[in-house]
Design a protein around this motif. Structure first.
Motif, mmCIF file in Angstrom:
data_model
loop_
_atom_site.group_PDB
_atom_site.id
_atom_site.type_symbol
_atom_site.label_atom_id
_atom_site.label_comp_id
_atom_site.label_asym_id
_atom_site.label_seq_id
_atom_site.Cartn_x
_atom_site.Cartn_y
_atom_site.Cartn_z
ATOM 1 N N SER A 21 28.436 -8.655 31.943
ATOM 2 C CA SER A 21 26.256 -8.001 33.198
ATOM 3 C C SER A 21 25.551 -9.301 32.032
ATOM 4 O O SER A 21 24.872 -10.344 33.034
ATOM 5 N N ASP A 22 25.735 -9.064 30.904
ATOM 6 C CA ASP A 22 24.875 -10.088 30.089
ATOM 7 C C ASP A 22 25.217 -10.341 28.710
ATOM 8 O O ASP A 22 26.920 -9.767 28.185
ATOM 9 N N LYS A 23 25.453 -11.215 28.430
ATOM 10 C CA LYS A 23 26.366 -11.432 26.806
ATOM 11 C C LYS A 23 26.474 -10.182 25.638
ATOM 12 O O LYS A 23 27.012 -10.189 24.611
ATOM 13 N N ASN A 24 25.013 -9.008 25.587
ATOM 14 C CA ASN A 24 25.572 -7.830 25.245
ATOM 15 C C ASN A 24 26.588 -7.486 25.400
ATOM 16 O O ASN A 24 27.553 -6.394 24.707
ATOM 17 N N ASP A 25 27.807 -7.895 26.514
ATOM 18 C CA ASP A 25 28.930 -7.399 27.093
ATOM 19 C C ASP A 25 29.964 -7.725 25.680
ATOM 20 O O ASP A 25 30.888 -6.965 26.362
ATOM 21 N N PHE A 26 29.825 -8.464 25.153
ATOM 22 C CA PHE A 26 30.506 -9.744 24.162
ATOM 23 C C PHE A 26 30.181 -8.772 22.827
ATOM 24 O O PHE A 26 29.828 -7.937 22.617
ATOM 25 N N PRO A 27 31.686 -8.896 22.100
ATOM 26 C CA PRO A 27 31.706 -8.049 20.805
ATOM 27 C C PRO A 27 30.078 -8.365 19.775
ATOM 28 O O PRO A 27 29.720 -9.732 19.917
ATOM 29 N N LYS A 419 37.231 -10.981 29.417
ATOM 30 C CA LYS A 419 38.715 -10.069 29.715
ATOM 31 C C LYS A 419 38.968 -10.987 28.956
ATOM 32 O O LYS A 419 39.937 -9.754 28.592
ATOM 33 N N ALA A 420 39.610 -11.727 28.565
ATOM 34 C CA ALA A 420 40.456 -12.169 27.119
ATOM 35 C C ALA A 420 39.828 -11.454 26.428
ATOM 36 O O ALA A 420 41.003 -11.379 25.622
ATOM 37 N N VAL A 421 38.772 -11.352 25.821
ATOM 38 C CA VAL A 421 38.344 -11.089 24.680
ATOM 39 C C VAL A 421 39.354 -9.419 24.464
ATOM 40 O O VAL A 421 39.513 -8.961 23.402
ATOM 41 N N ARG A 422 38.796 -8.653 25.784
ATOM 42 C CA ARG A 422 39.059 -7.992 25.963
ATOM 43 C C ARG A 422 40.278 -7.238 25.938
ATOM 44 O O ARG A 422 41.153 -6.177 25.642
ATOM 45 N N ASN A 423 41.294 -8.313 25.924
ATOM 46 C CA ASN A 423 43.005 -8.452 26.264
ATOM 47 C C ASN A 423 43.585 -8.576 25.361
ATOM 48 O O ASN A 423 44.308 -8.782 24.656
ATOM 49 N N GLY A 424 42.359 -8.628 24.089
ATOM 50 C CA GLY A 424 42.989 -9.021 22.622
ATOM 51 C C GLY A 424 42.616 -10.690 21.965
ATOM 52 O O GLY A 424 43.556 -10.843 20.689
ATOM 53 N N SER A 425 42.117 -11.367 22.787
ATOM 54 C CA SER A 425 41.875 -12.884 22.342
ATOM 55 C C SER A 425 41.465 -12.430 21.257
ATOM 56 O O SER A 425 40.209 -12.072 21.307
ATOM 57 N N ASP A 426 41.248 -13.445 20.292
ATOM 58 C CA ASP A 426 40.622 -13.895 19.517
ATOM 59 C C ASP A 426 39.321 -14.984 19.235
ATOM 60 O O ASP A 426 38.570 -15.650 18.737
ATOM 61 N N THR A 427 38.813 -14.444 20.662
ATOM 62 C CA THR A 427 37.832 -15.835 20.694
ATOM 63 C C THR A 427 36.606 -14.639 20.768
ATOM 64 O O THR A 427 36.271 -14.099 20.748
ATOM 65 N N ARG A 428 35.742 -16.410 19.753
ATOM 66 C CA ARG A 428 34.842 -16.296 18.894
ATOM 67 C C ARG A 428 33.631 -16.796 19.852
ATOM 68 O O ARG A 428 32.365 -16.532 19.345
ATOM 69 N N GLY A 429 33.308 -17.390 20.444
ATOM 70 C CA GLY A 429 32.247 -18.056 20.862
ATOM 71 C C GLY A 429 33.007 -19.367 22.529
ATOM 72 O O GLY A 429 33.578 -19.252 22.212
#
Length: 501
Positions: A21-27, A419-429
């Motif tokens: 929905s927006d960037k706030n969905d991300f860690p 989706k990848a982040v929620r599945n455990g990928s350590d993607t940070r940016g």
């Protein structure tokens, strides 16, 4: 019809998976930004101590469009007097109006020593790439550039100066941009500087496509590791930064359900990604690559292997599109000599919409997700920054302003990252390519990726926000009003009456 089905797939994907929905969905702490490259953006190719780069020589000698002026970033803003002078950024700068607080910049090596002499005062965090295909021509003339191991020492000395002088302001350093593509394009295909190859039908006066791509790739890995070592020893703890290397990553899919095509997928991954990643993670090349290339593939000494292994704090991923892979019998190329592609033993079909007359990348967010999942599963889930992602459109100012396909592409791919982040990928940016229209290294000014359009017919290079700039700004500011299909339609209707200057 194909475009309609693709867009339907995009929104279905978002509805069922990422639900971004927006960037706030991300860690918390996840980085969003946009990217430019000095040669492609600055212009002023012979001013203020800048010396010729291999791109200047390559394009001028072939009478092709070039970056001599491009969007004239060097002159356009106070902060662009050198790309570094963000301290002088005016409060109405498009960077700040867009909501970008992290900007990926690429140093232009032939100018860096004479032009960087200031510090940051604004809240823009730079992610800096040290080498973007543009080493000084005099290194090519002196000893052959990246084909010679002397490049390792020179690159290390250059990087050390940058770390020492600017590391208090830069927390993210990428040593080499798209190390695999620089090598393939410049030394296998001859379509990018320094234009070396031995493939028939190519405009190359020198080179050896059987050996030079692997020699250069080896030297670049050692140059990265050599530059990383003093950074970690002298600067990292004091400056609080990190250092990595970037590669171009494709999302591969088999063209058939055959076992041969399935095996070809792994071979393509070994050659495109494993070639660069396995030394960084495991200290050596993929076994299959060593078997196929044999003695043409350089060998890491024990000391070099230990130096390269663990030399990256993060992996930079540059991703745009997917490719359908078909196995072919591993055989020498038409010339009778092997090259990178015959060694890889696959044929690839890019997933694009239309031909180059109406060129956009297919919206295939699964490809982004598959790249991130593959790296997580195969390489121990290292930290990842997506340093470039975007889609081109024909360079038409009227069409460019309402770049709905770009909005839908970005929406879909950011959802795939989530989706990848929620599945455990350590993607940070995640960084959009590109902040504004500029000179594209392969297609010149025919197509552009920018959030801002640039009128290249205007001597003042007027910038104008596109629909995608408004959309990305809303996303970065946490405004989800314009997300989803209905929101994009509303954004389109508001676009003509809104101002973003």
């Amino acid at each position: 019809m194909e475009l309609i089905l693709s867009l339907f797939t995009t929104f279905l994907f978002l509805a069922l998976s990422g639900r971004c929905s927006d960037k706030n969905d991300f860690p918390e702490g996840f980085t969003f930004g946009s990217a430019t490259s000095a040669y492609q953006w600055e212009g002023a190719f012979d001013e203020d101590g800048r010396k010729p780069s291999v791109w200047d020589t390559f394009l001028h000698s072939r009478n092709r469009s070039n970056g001599d002026i491009t969007c004239d970033g060097y002159h356009k803003y106070k902060m662009c007097r050198s790309w570094w002078k963000l301290a002088e950024m005016p409060s109405d700068s498009p960077f700040l109006r867009l909501g970008l607080y992290r900007v990926r910049k690429v140093l232009l090596i032939p100018r860096v020593y004479s032009s960087i002499r200031t510090s940051f005062k604004n809240s823009i965090e730079p992610h800096v790439t040290l080498f973007h295909y543009d080493h000084p021509q005099y290194l090519e003339d002196d000893y052959g550039g990246s084909i010679n191991r002397r490049i390792i020492q020179d690159f290390t000395a250059y990087a050390d100066v940058c770390f020492r002088e600017f590391g208090h302001h830069v927390k993210f350093w990428t040593t080499i941009n798209e190390a695999n593509i620089f090598t393939i394009g410049g030394y296998n295909d001859g379509i990018t500087p320094p234009g070396r190859c031995s493939s028939p039908g190519r405009n190359c006066s020198s080179g050896n496509s059987s050996t030079e791509p692997y020699i250069v790739g080896h030297n670049l890995r050692l140059a990265h590791a050599s530059a990383s070592r003093p950074y970690k020893q002298k600067y990292k703890d004091m400056q609080g930064g990190s250092i990595g290397l970037s590669l171009f990553a494709l999302g591969f899919t088999p063209s058939t359900s055959s076992k041969d095509d399935d095996i070809a997928i792994q071979r393509a991954k070994d050659f495109y990604s494993g070639w660069m990643l396995e030394p960084l993670i495991f200290g050596d090349y993929p076994d299959e690559m060593k078997r196929i290339v044999g003695s043409r593939l350089p060998v890491f000494s024990k000391e070099e292997s230990e130096q390269v292994k663990g030399s990256s704090d993060f992996v930079g991923i540059i991703h745009y599109l997917a490719a359908s892979v078909t196995n072919i019998k591993i055989r020498p190329s038409i010339s009778g000599n092997p090259n990178f592609y015959s060694d890889m033993g696959v044929s690839m079909t890019w997933t694009v919409l239309g031909k180059f007359s109406a060129f956009e990348y297919d919206v295939a967010p699964w490809a982004m997700e598959s790249v991130l999942e593959y790296i997580k599963q195969s390489y121990g889930n290292p930290p990842i920054y997506i340093l470039e992602n975007g889609t081109p459109m024909k360079q038409d100012l009227q069409l460019q302003q309402k770049d709905t396909p770009r909005v839908e592409y970005l929406h879909a791919y950011i959802g795939a990252v989530l989706k990848a982040v929620r599945n455990g990928s350590d993607t940070r940016g995640y960084f959009v390519w590109s902040f504004m229209d500029l000179y594209e290294l392969v297609k010149g000014y025919e197509f552009s990726f920018g959030l801002y359009s640039v009128n290249f017919s205007d001597p003042h290079r007027k910038r104008s926000p596109k629909l995608s700039a408004h959309w990305y700004s809303a996303f970065l500011k946490g405004n989800n009003t314009f997300l989803g299909s209905q929101g994009i339609t509303q954004l389109q209707s508001n676009f003509s009456s809104s101002s973003f200057s």
